[in-house]
Write an enzyme that holds these catalytic residues in place. Sequence first.
Site, PDB file in Angstrom:
ATOM      1  N   VAL A  59      56.406   2.271  14.225  1.00  0.00           N
ATOM      2  CA  VAL A  59      57.195   2.330  15.588  1.00  0.00           C
ATOM      3  C   VAL A  59      57.953   0.950  15.694  1.00  0.00           C
ATOM      4  CG1 VAL A  59      57.427   2.460  18.048  1.00  0.00           C
ATOM      5  CG2 VAL A  59      56.303   4.285  16.455  1.00  0.00           C
ATOM      6  N   GLU A  60      57.083  -0.246  15.422  1.00  0.00           N
ATOM      7  CA  GLU A  60      57.505  -1.455  15.639  1.00  0.00           C
ATOM      8  C   GLU A  60      58.540  -1.881  14.768  1.00  0.00           C
ATOM      9  OE1 GLU A  60      57.206  -3.547  18.064  1.00  0.00           O
ATOM     10  OE2 GLU A  60      55.387  -2.414  19.419  1.00  0.00           O
ATOM     11  N   THR A  61      58.383  -1.615  13.377  1.00  0.00           N
ATOM     12  CA  THR A  61      59.336  -2.327  12.511  1.00  0.00           C
ATOM     13  C   THR A  61      59.423  -1.671  11.032  1.00  0.00           C
ATOM     14  OG1 THR A  61      57.330  -3.414  11.500  1.00  0.00           O
ATOM     15  CG2 THR A  61      58.518  -4.829  13.186  1.00  0.00           C
ATOM     16  N   TYR A 103      56.257   5.231  24.482  1.00  0.00           N
ATOM     17  CA  TYR A 103      55.972   4.452  23.140  1.00  0.00           C
ATOM     18  C   TYR A 103      54.622   4.943  22.646  1.00  0.00           C
ATOM     19  CZ  TYR A 103      54.281   0.682  20.814  1.00  0.00           C
ATOM     20  OH  TYR A 103      53.731  -0.415  19.464  1.00  0.00           O
TER      21      TYR A 103
END
Length: 378
Positions: A156-158, A353
């Site tokens: 999800v982050e990168t 998230y």
Amino acid sequence: MLYFPLRSGASGTRRHAITLALALVAAILALPAPSLAASKKPQRALQSDNAADAVTYGRRDELMNWATEVAERRGLDAVQLQQALAQARLQPAVQRLIAPPPAGSAKNWAAYRARFVEPVRIKAGVEFWRQNEAALAQAQERTGVPASVIVGIIGVETLYARQMGNFRVIDALTTLGFDFPANARRDRSAFFRDELEALFVLAQHQGIDPLSLKGSYAGAIGMPQFMPSSILRYAVDGDADGRIDLHGNPADVIASVAHYLAEFGWQRGMTTHYGVAVPVEVVDRAVLLAPDILPSFSAAQFAERGAVLDAAGLGHVGPLALVELQNGEAAPSYVAGTQNFYAITRYNWSSYYALAVIELGLAVEAVWLKAQGSTGSS
């Protein structure tokens, strides 16, 4: 790369989610592998990685005085701090990106989920798991944080290092620390000034130029998108090579994500959430929703208020939170979040998230296990 010295320091719901995720296997495997109030007018930047309208801060009095205070407090070189800040750039793009959506914008869990739980990201996650199976297993054994959650966060982050951000971190943090958008719902400039201070401490620890680091528009760094203060507090050396690299060393990234969640209360062996049918009575629903994502009610208290937990949830020991996720004009979705759901929201304070992380991780795990089974039977 980001280096710094060592510091001391299955429920039914899960099985159901994995089963649902298996439906994606065939498709996935088929994929190809404002103005500045300054004593001196800022100079137009000679170069900018992000925007033509970026301007350098120059020797703005507010920044120079702040640099002197930080240097005294942290034992840093005031001249070096002032020189670095003078080269920082005001980034209007950062101001735009940090702003909340317009008032009245409807949240939509289904749309949010679709951005992250999708074939390209799942396939990349499976490859990341394949390449880092040992590090994931070690981190899970050490902290109790499941490999699927670690993989979900990094995805999800990168997107597994594909999208780590191209803003200079000093630009993002200086812009948000000293020119936070005036139209924002609340002023978070103090937080970003603290992170800018942490950036200078981090740069000193590593012996690097604070102007060299790049990251997100909010100043987050590396594959796990840690803020500078989080790097100082929670990053660890996953492969014991004497340094921590959050850009290029997945072993360090995996260990650091797991350590972060453990430090924020991850409970070994506990699921993240249960299915729940919300109370019919509006008052009862309001009571359970009041604490938001903070676990505050026992399973018995859920029942007293008319909330019906799934079979696994009925036996949960510990507090739960009734978590509501809006779906635009459609009916909301609900889950009963545990302490571990709450721990994921300490990474990013959003229930959307957290659930995206969980579901992406489970989808990746499902494909990974399917592939392992196919390999084992051949």
